[in-house]
Scaffold this active site. Structure first.
Site, mmCIF file in Angstrom:
data_model
loop_
_atom_site.group_PDB
_atom_site.id
_atom_site.type_symbol
_atom_site.label_atom_id
_atom_site.label_comp_id
_atom_site.label_asym_id
_atom_site.label_seq_id
_atom_site.Cartn_x
_atom_site.Cartn_y
_atom_site.Cartn_z
ATOM 1 N N ASN A 1 0.833 -1.206 0.000
ATOM 2 C CA ASN A 1 0.000 0.000 0.000
ATOM 3 C C ASN A 1 0.869 1.258 0.000
ATOM 4 O O ASN A 1 0.567 2.241 -0.687
ATOM 5 C CB ASN A 1 -0.912 0.028 1.224
ATOM 6 C CG ASN A 1 -2.101 -0.900 1.094
ATOM 7 O OD1 ASN A 1 -2.332 -1.494 0.046
ATOM 8 N ND2 ASN A 1 -2.863 -1.032 2.162
ATOM 9 N N ARG B 1 -11.753 -4.741 -13.378
ATOM 10 C CA ARG B 1 -10.705 -5.706 -13.030
ATOM 11 C C ARG B 1 -11.345 -7.088 -13.038
ATOM 12 O O ARG B 1 -12.414 -7.277 -12.469
ATOM 13 C CB ARG B 1 -10.116 -5.436 -11.642
ATOM 14 C CG ARG B 1 -9.532 -4.042 -11.446
ATOM 15 C CD ARG B 1 -8.850 -3.946 -10.083
ATOM 16 N NE ARG B 1 -8.688 -2.579 -9.647
ATOM 17 C CZ ARG B 1 -7.694 -1.769 -10.016
ATOM 18 N NH1 ARG B 1 -6.796 -2.213 -10.868
ATOM 19 N NH2 ARG B 1 -7.613 -0.539 -9.560
ATOM 20 N N ARG C 1 -6.027 1.296 -12.851
ATOM 21 C CA ARG C 1 -4.639 1.479 -12.422
ATOM 22 C C ARG C 1 -3.967 0.162 -12.052
ATOM 23 O O ARG C 1 -4.493 -0.634 -11.277
ATOM 24 C CB ARG C 1 -4.588 2.446 -11.234
ATOM 25 C CG ARG C 1 -3.172 2.794 -10.803
ATOM 26 C CD ARG C 1 -3.195 3.774 -9.655
ATOM 27 N NE ARG C 1 -3.645 5.089 -10.074
ATOM 28 C CZ ARG C 1 -4.459 5.865 -9.359
ATOM 29 N NH1 ARG C 1 -4.936 5.432 -8.213
ATOM 30 N NH2 ARG C 1 -4.800 7.057 -9.796
ATOM 31 N N HIS D 1 -16.199 2.958 -14.122
ATOM 32 C CA HIS D 1 -16.007 2.245 -12.864
ATOM 33 C C HIS D 1 -17.288 1.526 -12.429
ATOM 34 O O HIS D 1 -17.293 0.803 -11.432
ATOM 35 C CB HIS D 1 -15.561 3.245 -11.782
ATOM 36 C CG HIS D 1 -15.000 2.623 -10.554
ATOM 37 N ND1 HIS D 1 -15.629 2.700 -9.321
ATOM 38 C CD2 HIS D 1 -13.867 1.908 -10.352
ATOM 39 C CE1 HIS D 1 -14.903 2.073 -8.419
ATOM 40 N NE2 HIS D 1 -13.833 1.585 -9.010
ATOM 41 N N TYR E 1 -12.654 -9.396 -0.580
ATOM 42 C CA TYR E 1 -13.292 -8.100 -0.337
ATOM 43 C C TYR E 1 -14.755 -8.316 0.035
ATOM 44 O O TYR E 1 -15.400 -9.240 -0.447
ATOM 45 C CB TYR E 1 -13.278 -7.236 -1.606
ATOM 46 C CG TYR E 1 -11.935 -6.800 -2.125
ATOM 47 C CD1 TYR E 1 -10.734 -7.235 -1.561
ATOM 48 C CD2 TYR E 1 -11.856 -5.941 -3.221
ATOM 49 C CE1 TYR E 1 -9.517 -6.826 -2.066
ATOM 50 C CE2 TYR E 1 -10.636 -5.528 -3.740
ATOM 51 C CZ TYR E 1 -9.471 -5.979 -3.159
ATOM 52 O OH TYR E 1 -8.262 -5.573 -3.666
ATOM 53 N N ARG F 1 -13.747 3.128 5.292
ATOM 54 C CA ARG F 1 -12.592 2.239 5.440
ATOM 55 C C ARG F 1 -11.270 2.996 5.412
ATOM 56 O O ARG F 1 -10.393 2.789 6.233
ATOM 57 C CB ARG F 1 -12.590 1.206 4.317
ATOM 58 C CG ARG F 1 -11.446 0.201 4.409
ATOM 59 C CD ARG F 1 -11.259 -0.545 3.102
ATOM 60 N NE ARG F 1 -10.580 0.265 2.100
ATOM 61 C CZ ARG F 1 -10.656 0.059 0.802
ATOM 62 N NH1 ARG F 1 -11.424 -0.900 0.333
ATOM 63 N NH2 ARG F 1 -9.996 0.835 -0.052
#
Length: 691
Positions: free
Chosen positions: A51, A382, A412, A442, A475, A571
């Site tokens: 990260n 993705r 990205r 998105h 996730y 988050r």
């Protein structure tokens, strides 16, 4: 009469970059927690380091560009880029120090106690050293190309985030020259963690870092010289791709060309060994055109994130979370069940990872084989390698169905994979669209058009997360399968707009960025404000990944001043300051960090006693609300809406085990259960939903 506060004053806003950086301290806290299984703690350490890499590659890189080009305009917090960079430096140093201290003082000893050892060079036995020397000579040395530096051998190009060793040599070369500095670049083909065979160990599992081998056997790369020192380093570069989309004819081709150079873009950070001499550090700084504040000294391997390799290598279920078995929704659980019959009877809610992503795969599989299905449309942001969804889309196209896929090439760090994906789909006859110039697509949408009894019926799947089978197990996300005619028609219109480049469309049920979502979100916040002033039920609960859009923050402040109770489950980065007297006293912000990455987006409004609940692909960020194509969808089935409220909102507000509370100063404090019964939102959902 009390004067209303100025809600746009910079003191009311936290800095977005610093807020994003803080998230990594909460991730690192998971690595510190002895209640977390040991290999999971290692995984959290690695997540915090990767990260941080991305933070420098993107956020710090952008700030540095602003400084370079003289753009000193501050954000809503009033901090100019130079000040933000200075504060990032201070906080990032604390994070790096904490990461290496945790690794060396806690995790390594704990791993060793479990028979998993990372061997320091001064701890190698004679047998281990002999094996490692043979491994170096046979497996590593043949693929290395050490380079001595001189005017005829200038400093080589160093790939982004690659492992390198600077070697100081003493002695004369073949041409009589004395004193050299050489560089050794570790090819990406070499493993960064080497596992020793059991026969040379002392029981358990023994590992060494590649960087340790390169340091120890540096003399074998430079015969005839004496190695005075060998120092590892790693450079992080700007990884933002810049393509002037309005000026290119083929976006895929232009991006492909940009990707070639991304690994060698402008440096933004240099990590070096803790014992690296100043002269070597200065030489590296000069070459990369960096300054002292860009240097981070590492008390261990500069590529510590590579430790993640042991997580998959080791078969130690006792050191990992219990295996997750997602359940199939009851409506689809029966063998041979028709997805379309089930959806036609009633909307189906999917709560991942507790409920199986296989339901989405099955929907697309059945659509690809059903002779009554005429058309399939899907967005892909993705998907991951070897995605079964892609195979279904290919099968559908080859079966003669009309298949349109919107592939976002600019996702990205997935740009290259998405270009390959687009090519594969096109070769199978799929109509591939790259979205809209200037706006990332998105939104997460799937639409199936099916002929039923002489009429056409649409079936839609909308989600808060990507169509990625691997991350669907890591996730938390929410998905809706529906045959609601108005929602399905809206989805169809959005696809028409994406593929046909049509005008702004009027939607009946969906909210869409960049057209209606921001406006409607602001209107709903203002509506709660009016309800509060009129004495009607007024409350806002939102679960999102980030909040930084200034006008939304200001609207929330106004709502709080009017008496609206606001709970935000954010988050990551949050630029709103909760608990400020006279401004945000009624706003509470918490962040939940647990086994799964919190990713679902849910907006709930009390609306004077007639609640509304939406799920969305969009966070409350400037880019999502104003510069991306996003979709926000209502949960119209009252029972399912209550379920989302209970599972994704109330459940998380009750968490007193993995939740962190944000204070007005921008720091987070972990919430403790005290005398109350401990409650983990994720554990509660595992118990309720997972198999």
């Amino acid at each position: 009469m009390t004067q209303a506060p100025d809600l746009s004053t910079p003191e009311l806003y936290l800095n977005r970059e610093l807020a994003a950086l803080e998230f990594n301290f909460r991730v690192l806290a998971q690595a510190r927690d002895p209640a977390v299984p040991l290999l999971e703690r290692v995984r959290y350490l690695c997540i915090s380091t990767t990260n941080l890499d991305e933070f420098f590659e993107v956020r710090v890189a952008i700030l540095k560009q602003h400084v370079t080009f003289g753009d000193a305009r501050p954000g809503p917090d009033g901090l100019p880029p130079t000040e933000v960079l200075a504060r990032i430096r201070e906080r990032a140093l604390e994070l790096v120090q904490a990461q290496y201290a945790l690794w060396s003082r806690e995790l390594q000893p704990a791993l060793a106690a479990e028979g998993i050892r990372f061997l320091a060079r001064d701890k190698w036995t004679v047998k281990q050293k002999r094996w490692l020397q043979g491994y170096f000579q046979n497996e590593i040395l043949p693929v290395l190309s050490p380079l001595g530096l001189d005017p005829a051998h200038p400093f080589p190009r160093i790939l982004n985030k690659s492992l390198n060793i600077a070697v100081v040599l003493e002695g004369r070369d073949a041409f009589g020259r004395e004193g050299h500095i050489a560089l050794v670049r570790a090819p990406r083909s070499l493993p960064r963690i080497i596992r020793l065979p059991a026969e040379v160990g002392e029981g358990g599992c023994d590992f060494v870092f590649l960087s340790g081998l390169l340091n120890h056997f540096a003399d074998e790369m430079f015969p005839g010289f004496r190695v005075k020192g060998a120092y590892q380093f790693r450079v992080t570069r700007n990884s933002e791709l810049v393509v002037e989309e309005e000026e290119v004819e083929n976006l895929a081709s232009a991006l492909s060309e940009e990707l070639v150079g991304r690994g060698y873009a402008r440096p933004v950070r240099l990590e070096i060994a803790e014992n690296c001499p100043k002269a070597i550090a200065d030489m590296l700084m000069a070459n990369f055109e960096l300054e002292e504040q860009d240097i981070y000294r590492c008390a261990g391997p500069v590529n510590i994130n590579r430790v993640i390799a042991i997580y998959d290598q080791l078969d130690r279920p006792d050191l990992k979370y219990p295996k997750l078995t997602p359940r199939m929704p009851p409506a689809l659980a029966a063998e041979g069940a028709s997805v379309f019959d089930a959806i036609a009877q009633r909307d189906i809610l999917l709560h991942h990872p507790y409920e199986s992503f296989g339901a989405v795969v099955e929907m697309l599989r059945q659509a690809s084989q059903d002779p009554n299905v005429l058309a399939i449309k899907q967005t892909l942001y993705r998907v991951g390698q070897d995605s079964p969804l892609v195979g279904c889309l290919v099968d559908a196209a080859r079966a003669g169905k009309d298949v349109t896929v919107v592939v976002e090439l600019r996702a990205r760090f997935d740009e290259e994979a998405n270009i390959k994906l687009a090519n594969r789909l096109q070769e199978a006859g799929v109509q591939v669209v790259y979205g809209v110039v200037g706006y990332k697509t998105h939104a997460k949408m799937l639409l199936v058009v099916r002929r039923e009894g002489g009429a056409l019926r649409r079936y839609a799947h909308l989600s808060t997360g990507n169509y990625h089978q691997i991350t669907s197990r890591q996730y938390t996300d929410l998905g809706l399968m529906t045959a609601n005619a108005e929602i399905a028609e809206d989805v169809h219109k959005v696809f028409q707009q994406l593929s046909g480049l049509g005008p702004v469309i009027r939607l009946k049920r969906l909210l869409q960025s960049p057209f209606t979502l921001h406006r409607e979100l602001m209107a709903k916040i203002e509506r709660e404000t009016r309800h509060a002033l009129a004495g009607r039920p007024a409350r806002i609960i939102a679960k999102i990944n980030a909040l930084n859009e200034a006008s939304v923050v200001e609207a929330l402040y106004r709502a709080s001043c009017a008496g609206v109770e606001i709970d935000l489950i954010v988050r990551g980065a949050c630029t709103l300051r909760p608990g400020l007297a006279g401004v945000s006293e009624r706003i509470r912000v918490r962040s939940v960090v647990g086994r799964f990455l919190e990713h679902s987006r849910v907006y709930w409004f009390a609306n004077g006693g007639e609640p509304e609940l939406y799920c969305a692909s969009a966070d409350w960020m400037e880019r999502n609300l104003l510069r991306r194509i996003e979709v926000c969808f209502p949960i119209l089935d009252a029972e399912l809406a209550q379920r989302v409220y209970d599972e994704a909102l109330a459940n998380y507000l009750a968490d007193n085990s993995q939740a962190w509370a944000l204070d007005a100063g921008g720091r987070y404090t972990r919430i403790e259960p005290g005398e109350a019964m401990p409650h983990s939102a994720q554990q509660a959902l595992l118990a309720k939903l997972a198999g």
